[in-house]
Design an enzyme around this catalytic site. Structure first.
Site, PDB file in Angstrom:
ATOM      1  CG  ASP A 159      -2.020  -0.980   1.167  1.00  0.00           C
ATOM      2  OD1 ASP A 159      -1.976  -1.868   0.285  1.00  0.00           O
ATOM      3  OD2 ASP A 159      -2.940  -0.905   2.010  1.00  0.00           O
ATOM      4  CG  HIS A 210      -4.321   2.796  -0.944  1.00  0.00           C
ATOM      5  ND1 HIS A 210      -5.178   1.947  -0.275  1.00  0.00           N
ATOM      6  CD2 HIS A 210      -3.454   3.261   0.012  1.00  0.00           C
ATOM      7  CE1 HIS A 210      -4.852   1.885   0.997  1.00  0.00           C
ATOM      8  NE2 HIS A 210      -3.813   2.695   1.201  1.00  0.00           N
ATOM      9  CG  HIS A 214      -3.944   7.009   2.532  1.00  0.00           C
ATOM     10  ND1 HIS A 214      -3.971   6.986   3.908  1.00  0.00           N
ATOM     11  CD2 HIS A 214      -3.617   5.753   2.158  1.00  0.00           C
ATOM     12  CE1 HIS A 214      -3.657   5.772   4.339  1.00  0.00           C
ATOM     13  NE2 HIS A 214      -3.432   5.005   3.289  1.00  0.00           N
ATOM     14  CE1 TYR A 252      -4.796   5.978   7.978  1.00  0.00           C
ATOM     15  CE2 TYR A 252      -6.638   6.850   6.681  1.00  0.00           C
ATOM     16  CZ  TYR A 252      -5.361   6.988   7.218  1.00  0.00           C
ATOM     17  OH  TYR A 252      -4.645   8.136   6.996  1.00  0.00           O
ATOM     18  CG  HIS A 313       1.895   0.010   4.453  1.00  0.00           C
ATOM     19  ND1 HIS A 313       1.483  -0.927   5.383  1.00  0.00           N
ATOM     20  CD2 HIS A 313       0.827   0.838   4.241  1.00  0.00           C
ATOM     21  CE1 HIS A 313       0.226  -0.688   5.726  1.00  0.00           C
ATOM     22  NE2 HIS A 313      -0.202   0.379   5.050  1.00  0.00           N
TER      23      HIS A 313
END
Length: 566
Positions: A159, A210, A214, A252, A313
């Site tokens: 991510d 994504h 964010h 999240y 990540h």
């Protein structure tokens, strides 16, 4: 006399196998093996050594044919928002599509959560885990979500790229040839186009959404959610030769039925969450490499049901190092390692199988403007389904095994070529089979006749009779002339003149027997072998025992030539 035939037998026995050697074009126009049902994809998986060698021509990924601005150029980034999208400048067609979905009842009218110190909070009295809300933040699983991989499968993804840890991570992914999906932030792509191109072009990795900035998605209005998805989809499409991502991951892990519905009904996006969290996003300070390695060791050595979808990540070099440290254990513990975008068995993009496959051109980024490559028999709920709220479930979504279908013109041409090739292949198989059995039959007849003749010759040789030797030569002469006169021999054999002719042949053989040799097979060819049978038929069935010239001129009968009396 049988020995010259033996070397030919192995070759003839292999003739039917040639029918299997014809190529059968694949529906996309490429030549590959015969079509049959395959698990998810017919080609090498991303990361395979062969795929790495031949995945692109001239180092360029296939595109939809549109001349997009060069990635990283001012023309490429022009018109995209700076971090937070302006809701007053959303394309009208996006807004219209959202309004249509809302009016059709496909978007639940759920309350918007409030961001309280990084935690989405719903109004009092609203249960985030209820079937109507089903917030992933509290672990509610919608049947539209993917949380688990199939048994024995480890889905790899990263991510928040492109980011400061991307270069180090990409170096390792290139070296290890590990497959991966990158859930990229739209604004980060705009800021780091070179790193984006490394993931897409150099690695051939799968690109997914994504969001643009964010943020907690459940805390945003419908229009704000529309902008987060739309701008990310638009920039990825313009940067990948026209590809539209199929998958997205909420920042999240924050998504509820309202957010999922906008993603699905307006853009055709499917939600992927995770079932293991390394917390590598908190490095350094929140966790350590040692703690992550301990968790990885426990997960990778644990049960393989369900499969693993581990949250990782590419934010920092430390986060990249956590994956690098764990990768050897991923390999050694026997997991089937896949890009997480592959675990559901569908195409990675809505209009392309993956980052290295042909692209079908589409107009815009909305669901109604795309043509999905997933079969209509998919077990995943259709994007055109009713707006019944997704209900929580404790069962994992293991995906479907449907493969992509290409409706482009090249696919149609490939289908026609496939039909022609199959017909030609079937005809060739039948022809070769007939030839094969014909050869076996003829070889049997040859061998039987040869053995019969050899046995007779051996018996006669022991008797040392001149008449027997003369009979042998007469047989060879008869065979020779039968082959040379095959066109008229059948007519002659039925008449009295045939018998007179044979007598003359035998007399000629007697006068010139020193010129004849024992080379029967030199005079026999494939196409006239059956005439040999006719020759034997005349000599053994019609001529033997008949006195052609009995009582005429005092000559011997044919029986005399074979050791019989007058």
């Amino acid at each position: 006399m049988v020995l010259p035939v033996l070397p030919v037998l192995p070759a003839l026995l292999l003739l039917p196998l040639l029918a299997l050697a014809h190529p059968t074009p694949h529906p996309d126009g490429s030549d590959c093996s015969e079509e049959r049902s395959l698990p998810s994809r017919w080609y090498h998986e991303s990361g395979h050594p062969v795929e790495q060698l031949f995945n692109r021509q001239n180092g360029v990924n296939p595109t939809d044919g549109v001349a997009y601005p060069a990635v990283g150029s001012p023309q490429w980034s022009a018109g995209f928002p700076d971090y937070i999208p302006d809701l007053n400048h959303l394309p009208q067609e996006w807004v219209n599509a959202l309004n249509t979905a809302v009016a059709a009842g496909k978007i639940p009218d759920n309350p918007v959560a409030t961001d309280t110190g990084g935690t989405p909070t719903y109004p009092p009295g609203v249960n985030p885990g209820s079937p109507e809300i089903c917030s992933a933040s509290v672990g509610c699983r919608s049947p539209y979500d993917i949380w688990d991989a199939p048994n024995g499968v480890l889905g790899i993804s990263f991510d928040d790229g492109p980011s400061s840890g991307s270069a180090m991570l990409y170096d390792f992914l290139k070296q290890s040839k590990a497959p991966s999906t990158h859930f990229m932030i739209g604004y980060n792509i705009k800021l780091s186009p070179a790193l984006f191109l490394r993931a897409f072009e150099e690695l051939g990795s799968d690109i997914a959404v994504h969001t643009w900035s964010h943020r907690h998605m459940t805390t945003l209005s419908n229009l704000a959610i529309l902008g987060e998805f739309g701008w990310s989809m638009e920039l990825i499409k313009n940067s990948t030769g026209g590809r539209l991502p199929r998958y997205w991951r909420p920042p999240y892990g924050d998504a509820d039925n309202r957010v999922r519905a906008i993603a699905r009904e307006v853009f055709g996006l499917q939600t992927i969450i995770w079932n293991r969290d390394t917390s590598d996003w908190s490095l350094p300070g929140g966790t350590t490499l040692q703690a992550i390695n301990a968790s990885m060791t426990q997960w990778l050595n644990g049960p393989k049901s369900p499969g693993l979808v581990i949250l990782e990540h590419e934010l920092t070099n430390l986060a990249a190092q956590a994956f690098i440290d764990a990768y050897p254990l991923m390999v050694s513990t026997g997991w089937k390692i896949e890009s997480v975008a592959d675990i559901d068995g569908k195409s990675v993009y809505l209009n392309s199988q993956d980052s290295i496959s042909p692209v079908q051109r589409v107009n815009g980024v909305l669901l109604g403007q795309t043509v999905s490559l997933v079969s209509s028999t998919s077990s995943t709920p259709s994007s055109t389904s009713t707006s019944d709220p997704a209900k929580p479930t404790t069962t994992s979504h293991t995906g479907s095994n449907n493969t992509g279908t290409n409706t482009s013109q090249s696919g149609k041409n490939g289908s026609i070529q496939s039909t022609i090739s199959k017909f030609a292949g079937a005809f060739g198989a039948v022809f070769l089979t007939v030839v094969f059995y014909a050869c076996i039959t003829l070889l049997y007849r040859r061998t039987a006749s040869t053995l019969f003749l050899a046995s007779a010759l051996q018996e006669h040789e022991r008797e040392k009779s001149d008449e027997i030797r003369l009979g042998e030569e007469a047989c060879y002469v008869c065979i020779h002339f039968a082959l040379e006169l095959r066109g008229e021999f059948r007519t002659l054999r039925a008449s009295y003149n045939t018998r007179i002719y044979v007598v003359e042949v035998l007399n000629r053989a007697k006068r010139n027997q020193e010129n004849f040799t024992f080379r029967v097979f030199d005079r026999i060819t494939f196409g006239v072998t059956q005439l040999v049978g006719w020759a034997f038929h005349i000599i053994y069935c019609e001529v033997q025992g008949e006195n052609i010239e009995k009582g005429k001129k005092g000559e011997k009968t044919l029986e005399g030539y074979w050791g019989g009396g007058e």
